[in-house]
Design a protein around this motif. Structure first.
Motif, PDB file in Angstrom:
ATOM      1  N   HIS A  62       1.802 -12.938   2.883  1.00  0.00           N
ATOM      2  CA  HIS A  62       1.380 -11.626   2.353  1.00  0.00           C
ATOM      3  C   HIS A  62       2.179 -11.300   1.086  1.00  0.00           C
ATOM      4  O   HIS A  62       1.639 -10.718   0.144  1.00  0.00           O
ATOM      5  CB  HIS A  62       1.577 -10.552   3.425  1.00  0.00           C
ATOM      6  CG  HIS A  62       1.135  -9.191   2.990  1.00  0.00           C
ATOM      7  ND1 HIS A  62      -0.155  -8.923   2.561  1.00  0.00           N
ATOM      8  CD2 HIS A  62       1.815  -8.021   2.879  1.00  0.00           C
ATOM      9  CE1 HIS A  62      -0.253  -7.637   2.224  1.00  0.00           C
ATOM     10  NE2 HIS A  62       0.927  -7.076   2.404  1.00  0.00           N
ATOM     11  N   TYR A 105     -18.305 -11.202  -0.621  1.00  0.00           N
ATOM     12  CA  TYR A 105     -17.017 -10.973   0.065  1.00  0.00           C
ATOM     13  C   TYR A 105     -17.274 -10.935   1.567  1.00  0.00           C
ATOM     14  O   TYR A 105     -18.205 -10.274   2.034  1.00  0.00           O
ATOM     15  CB  TYR A 105     -16.453  -9.629  -0.410  1.00  0.00           C
ATOM     16  CG  TYR A 105     -15.177  -9.173   0.259  1.00  0.00           C
ATOM     17  CD1 TYR A 105     -13.930  -9.471  -0.286  1.00  0.00           C
ATOM     18  CD2 TYR A 105     -15.217  -8.404   1.427  1.00  0.00           C
ATOM     19  CE1 TYR A 105     -12.755  -9.028   0.310  1.00  0.00           C
ATOM     20  CE2 TYR A 105     -14.048  -7.967   2.034  1.00  0.00           C
ATOM     21  CZ  TYR A 105     -12.826  -8.279   1.463  1.00  0.00           C
ATOM     22  OH  TYR A 105     -11.654  -7.830   2.060  1.00  0.00           O
ATOM     23  N   TYR A 120      -6.636  -4.168  11.539  1.00  0.00           N
ATOM     24  CA  TYR A 120      -5.517  -4.874  12.179  1.00  0.00           C
ATOM     25  C   TYR A 120      -4.262  -4.003  12.347  1.00  0.00           C
ATOM     26  O   TYR A 120      -3.364  -4.343  13.105  1.00  0.00           O
ATOM     27  CB  TYR A 120      -5.165  -6.175  11.441  1.00  0.00           C
ATOM     28  CG  TYR A 120      -4.644  -6.003  10.026  1.00  0.00           C
ATOM     29  CD1 TYR A 120      -3.354  -5.551   9.772  1.00  0.00           C
ATOM     30  CD2 TYR A 120      -5.445  -6.295   8.941  1.00  0.00           C
ATOM     31  CE1 TYR A 120      -2.891  -5.390   8.474  1.00  0.00           C
ATOM     32  CE2 TYR A 120      -4.990  -6.157   7.650  1.00  0.00           C
ATOM     33  CZ  TYR A 120      -3.702  -5.691   7.418  1.00  0.00           C
ATOM     34  OH  TYR A 120      -3.253  -5.532   6.149  1.00  0.00           O
ATOM     35  N   ASN A 169      -9.625  -4.831  -3.813  1.00  0.00           N
ATOM     36  CA  ASN A 169      -8.874  -5.500  -2.746  1.00  0.00           C
ATOM     37  C   ASN A 169      -8.216  -6.770  -3.268  1.00  0.00           C
ATOM     38  O   ASN A 169      -8.523  -7.222  -4.382  1.00  0.00           O
ATOM     39  CB  ASN A 169      -9.790  -5.833  -1.559  1.00  0.00           C
ATOM     40  CG  ASN A 169     -10.900  -6.790  -1.925  1.00  0.00           C
ATOM     41  OD1 ASN A 169     -10.653  -7.865  -2.477  1.00  0.00           O
ATOM     42  ND2 ASN A 169     -12.135  -6.416  -1.634  1.00  0.00           N
ATOM     43  N   ALA A 170      -7.335  -7.305  -2.466  1.00  0.00           N
ATOM     44  CA  ALA A 170      -6.779  -8.642  -2.707  1.00  0.00           C
ATOM     45  C   ALA A 170      -7.494  -9.569  -1.733  1.00  0.00           C
ATOM     46  O   ALA A 170      -7.648  -9.232  -0.553  1.00  0.00           O
ATOM     47  CB  ALA A 170      -5.282  -8.640  -2.428  1.00  0.00           C
ATOM     48  N   GLY A 204     -11.317 -11.407   2.920  1.00  0.00           N
ATOM     49  CA  GLY A 204     -10.235 -10.435   3.044  1.00  0.00           C
ATOM     50  C   GLY A 204     -10.412  -9.608   4.305  1.00  0.00           C
ATOM     51  O   GLY A 204     -11.294  -9.896   5.124  1.00  0.00           O
ATOM     52  N   MET A 205      -9.585  -8.586   4.457  1.00  0.00           N
ATOM     53  CA  MET A 205      -9.559  -7.804   5.702  1.00  0.00           C
ATOM     54  C   MET A 205      -9.847  -6.327   5.460  1.00  0.00           C
ATOM     55  O   MET A 205      -9.282  -5.454   6.127  1.00  0.00           O
ATOM     56  CB  MET A 205      -8.194  -7.973   6.375  1.00  0.00           C
ATOM     57  CG  MET A 205      -7.837  -9.416   6.664  1.00  0.00           C
ATOM     58  SD  MET A 205      -6.088  -9.624   6.987  1.00  0.00           S
ATOM     59  CE  MET A 205      -5.916 -11.399   6.751  1.00  0.00           C
ATOM     60  N   SER A 206     -10.684  -6.064   4.467  1.00  0.00           N
ATOM     61  CA  SER A 206     -11.017  -4.667   4.159  1.00  0.00           C
ATOM     62  C   SER A 206     -12.384  -4.629   3.489  1.00  0.00           C
ATOM     63  O   SER A 206     -13.144  -5.596   3.548  1.00  0.00           O
ATOM     64  CB  SER A 206      -9.971  -4.068   3.210  1.00  0.00           C
ATOM     65  OG  SER A 206     -10.055  -4.690   1.936  1.00  0.00           O
ATOM     66  N   HIS A 231       0.878  -1.182   0.000  1.00  0.00           N
ATOM     67  CA  HIS A 231       0.000   0.000   0.000  1.00  0.00           C
ATOM     68  C   HIS A 231       0.907   1.222   0.000  1.00  0.00           C
ATOM     69  O   HIS A 231       1.500   1.565   1.020  1.00  0.00           O
ATOM     70  CB  HIS A 231      -0.899   0.019   1.247  1.00  0.00           C
ATOM     71  CG  HIS A 231      -1.938  -1.066   1.247  1.00  0.00           C
ATOM     72  ND1 HIS A 231      -3.234  -0.864   0.829  1.00  0.00           N
ATOM     73  CD2 HIS A 231      -1.843  -2.375   1.563  1.00  0.00           C
ATOM     74  CE1 HIS A 231      -3.911  -2.003   0.916  1.00  0.00           C
ATOM     75  NE2 HIS A 231      -3.079  -2.933   1.362  1.00  0.00           N
ATOM     76  N   HIS A 239      -6.404  -0.585   7.609  1.00  0.00           N
ATOM     77  CA  HIS A 239      -7.110  -1.784   8.076  1.00  0.00           C
ATOM     78  C   HIS A 239      -7.238  -1.737   9.596  1.00  0.00           C
ATOM     79  O   HIS A 239      -6.389  -1.161  10.283  1.00  0.00           O
ATOM     80  CB  HIS A 239      -6.319  -3.042   7.692  1.00  0.00           C
ATOM     81  CG  HIS A 239      -5.940  -3.134   6.247  1.00  0.00           C
ATOM     82  ND1 HIS A 239      -4.843  -2.478   5.740  1.00  0.00           N
ATOM     83  CD2 HIS A 239      -6.502  -3.781   5.210  1.00  0.00           C
ATOM     84  CE1 HIS A 239      -4.743  -2.736   4.430  1.00  0.00           C
ATOM     85  NE2 HIS A 239      -5.731  -3.520   4.090  1.00  0.00           N
TER      86      HIS A 239
END
Ligand code: R1P
Length: 275
Positions: free
Chosen positions: A249, A186, A87, A114-115, A212-214, A63, A85
């Motif tokens: 990652h 998602y 986290y 996003n990934a 994912g985380m977003s 990022h 994020h």
């Protein structure tokens, strides 16, 4: 960092740096490893996040942390290359600062990328997935706390998070450009640990196609402000609960970077078809 006043201050600062900002711009948030998905904007103005007072800073590899305004297919776009994020230690509201700023700037349409890990066994690493709906599994909401009525209502409707019209444009654009575009749900988790086989099995059973985380919390903030949302996940690995492969990652970023060209082609084509 997330009060209406601070969002207003950040937005004013951005407007000072961008002459003739057009509020009909499309906002774009780039996910992990997707920095190359938007390059070569015409008349580009780039502002590193570090030069925007009060703006959060990117702490995750993949990022870059820069805001870019410019033109694509002669249409204005405002690109956030790098997101935040939960986290990383940000609250859900802080993580949604880019969305709040876009709303404050008058932007009415955003593309969230996003990934993500593919949960649907029919999807492959390298595919793109148009997000049709979402599950916010983080246990957090960017709307927690006093409601700012100028942004939106206390209880926003979530029956249609991802805009039908934008989705139809995306499907047609992908077909014409030969970009493989899956469709699915998602689920956002908090992370940063990746999923166990048991969690993967559970998310599949809950109806999710990618994890994912977003994104989900960003979409909530956008819907709250009446912003139209389109979401595209770049599937970076297959999460198969019965034969989980190890993931890093770095591998996620590498795969996302490989898919950046397809993401770029798709976004450019969608933008060219917008009113
Ligand atoms: C994991 O590799 C990271 O990639 C994804 C996950 O959410 C997590 O942050 O990043 P983006 O959602 O920001 O694309």
């Amino acid at each position: 960092m997330t009060s209406p006043e601070s969002i207003h201050t950040i937005s004013r600062h951005i407007l000072e740096k961008i002459d003739n900002f057009q509020t009909n711009a499309t906002g774009i948030i780039l996910g992990s490893g997707l920095g190359e998905a938007i390059t070569k904007l015409d008349s580009a103005i780039e502002i590193p996040y570090s030069e925007i007072p009060g703006f959060p800073q990117s702490t995750v590899k993949g990022h870059s942390g820069s805001l870019i305004y410019g033109f694509m297919e002669e249409k204005p776009v405002l690109v956030f290359s790098g997101r935040f994020h939960i986290y990383e230690g940000y609250s859900a509201a802080e993580a949604c600062t880019p969305v709040r700023v876009m709303g404050e700037l008058g932007i009415k349409r955003i593309f969230i990328t996003n990934a993500a890990g593919a949960l649907n066994p029919q999807f492959d690493a390298g595919d793109l997935m148009l997000i049709t709906d979402q599950i916010n599994f983080t246990g957090h909401s960017p709307l927690t706390g006093p409601n700012n009525d100028d942004w939106g209502v206390r209880f926003p409707d979530m029956s249609k998070v991802y805009c039908d019209k934008l989705r139809a444009i995306a499907v047609a654009a992908a077909k014409d450009k030969g970009v493989r575009l899956e469709r699915g749900v998602y689920v956002e988790v908090t992370g940063p640990n990746l999923e166990t086989p048991a969690e993967t099995r559970m998310f599949k059973r809950l109806g999710a196609d990618a994890v994912g985380m977003s994104t989900a919390i960003e979409a909530i903030a956008a819907v709250h402000m009446g912003i139209k949302v389109m979401g595209i996940a770049c599937l970076t690995n297959k999460n198969l609960p019965d034969c989980m492969a190890e993931t890093t990652h770095e591998a996620v970023i590498e795969q996302a970077a490989k898919s950046s060209a397809a993401m770029s082609t798709l976004i450019r084509e969608i933008i060219s078809r917008l009113d």
